[in-house]
Design an enzyme around this catalytic site. Structure first.
Site, mmCIF file in Angstrom:
data_model
loop_
_atom_site.group_PDB
_atom_site.id
_atom_site.type_symbol
_atom_site.label_atom_id
_atom_site.label_comp_id
_atom_site.label_asym_id
_atom_site.label_seq_id
_atom_site.Cartn_x
_atom_site.Cartn_y
_atom_site.Cartn_z
ATOM 1 N N GLY A 132 0.778 -1.140 -0.063
ATOM 2 C CA GLY A 132 -0.006 -0.144 -0.216
ATOM 3 C C GLY A 132 0.923 1.101 0.053
ATOM 4 N N CYS A 133 0.246 2.242 -0.326
ATOM 5 C CA CYS A 133 0.926 3.640 -0.271
ATOM 6 C C CYS A 133 1.417 4.246 1.044
ATOM 7 C CB CYS A 133 0.128 4.699 -1.286
ATOM 8 S SG CYS A 133 -1.459 4.995 -0.601
ATOM 9 N N TYR A 134 0.603 4.396 1.860
ATOM 10 C CA TYR A 134 0.883 4.619 3.268
ATOM 11 C C TYR A 134 2.064 3.673 3.812
ATOM 12 C CZ TYR A 134 -2.811 8.290 3.739
ATOM 13 O OH TYR A 134 -3.556 9.407 3.906
#
Length: 357
Positions: free
Chosen positions: A160-162
């Site tokens: 995921g990005c976070y």
């Protein structure tokens, strides 16, 4: 008669889910990747159109005339060597299983194979996992940590990005035992593309522009992914406080991470440990002491810019980690993982300049 080595044919790639922001970004990147040829793009909503009908930026390019088709595992398996799944969680697991069983390498950009525990997945994503037998086969595709495993993988769970910004930010501190594993607070801010391309009131222009708000405090679905990977680094179960916010910008993530030092350390000592940890990782830029990262310097790139602040008054190490959520946090990272899976240099097609004004 010709002499010299014959140039290898490009790897044939398929993109399942072409109409979201991650699909759009992957198409942008593949336009500059000459060891890989996009031969299939699928979308149930846009099937029958050409790619340049929905993405005018592809007009006049080698992909502009590519037909958008319905997702079909048999067709994809016959046409492609590798497939990127840019579809929502829940939709990816069955397509991944169908393609994987037909011999394709698969990079899944959804959350369906990131979590090792299917019960945790069900708890946070409110749906059952129908392909639990494949969870053990998936490699978590963070190149700085798992490049060797990815080279031998046939199924990669794209992070995921976070979590990408947070895990890279905390890795050296946890690995070297510099910080207490409890009490970590992550204050993260993302551009509006992180919410996806589907129309919804909270992501409308007038709701986002000229505003700033928190969301998903204590409930964001990236929390168990962050905890899973940080626990593996720390060698013990770890719980964090993850607090996301929405910025009035298109793209980018800036995570400010608050930790407590195990023992007194100077800023120079911390800086040296981080610089050494990422010395051979060109996409992680540990900024000079006294500098702080900014979104504009990473937009459209694979860079993670990182700054470290030792606050002797509070005995804290504060880490600021900055990435582009669409490129480094999704599509660019997926392409890096595909490069590794295919035996290509990890940076093939990814030497990108920042998208600055």
């Amino acid at each position: 008669m010709t002499t010299g080595a014959t140039k290898a044919a490009p790897v044939r790639a398929g993109l399942v889910g072409a109409t979201g922001y991650t699909g759009m970004e992957l198409i942008r990147l593949l336009l500059g990747h000459h060891s890989m040829e996009l031969v299939r793009v699928t979308s149930r909503a846009e099937a029958g159109k050409r790619l340049d009908d929905i993405y005018p930026f592809t007009q006049g390019t080698r992909y502009g005339g590519l037909a958008i088709t319905e997702p079909d595992a048999e067709d994809l398996a016959a046409a492609c060597d590798i497939a990127f799944l840019a579809v929502p969680h829940g939709a990816a697991m069955e397509m991944a299983a169908q393609l994987h069983s037909r011999g394709l390498k698969v990079v899944d950009l959804s959350a369906d194979f990131r979590l090792h525990d299917s019960d945790v997945y069900e708890q946070w994503y409110n749906t059952g996992h129908t392909r639990t037998e494949m969870l053990g086969q998936a490699v978590y595709g963070l190149p700085e940590l798992y490049a060797e495993q990815t080279r031998n993988a046939t199924l990669v769970a794209n992070p995921g990005c976070y979590p990408t910004s947070v895990i890279l930010g905390l890795y050296p501190a946890l690995k070297e035992g510099m910080i207490l594993p409890n009490g970590i607070v992550i204050d993260a801010k993302s551009g509006a593309t992180g919410a996806g391309r589907k129309a919804s009131v909270p992501s409308l222009f007038c709701e986002v522009q000229d505003s700033f708000r928190a969301y998903g405090i204590g409930t964001h679905r990236h929390t168990p992914e962050i905890e899973q990977e940080l626990s593996a680094i720390a060698g013990a179960p770890l719980t964090v406080s993850f607090n996301p916010h929405l910025l009035p910008v298109n793209r980018g993530i800036l995570s400010t991470i608050y930790t407590t030092l195990q023992h007194e350390m100077s800023a120079d000592d911390v800086q040296a440990i981080y610089e050494n940890a990422y010395a051979d990782k060109p996409w992680v830029r540990v900024l000079p002491k006294g500098s702080l990262p900014a979104l504009r310097n990473v937009r459209g790139t694979m860079y993670c810019d990182m700054a470290l602040v030792v606050d002797p008054r509070t005995h804290r190490l504060i880490i600021v980690s900055c990435i582009d959520n669409l490129c480094r946090g999704a599509s660019g990272q997926a392409l890096a993982n595909a490069n590794l899976m295919l035996g290509l240099p990890v940076n093939t097609g990814l030497d990108l300049a920042p998208l600055v004004p």
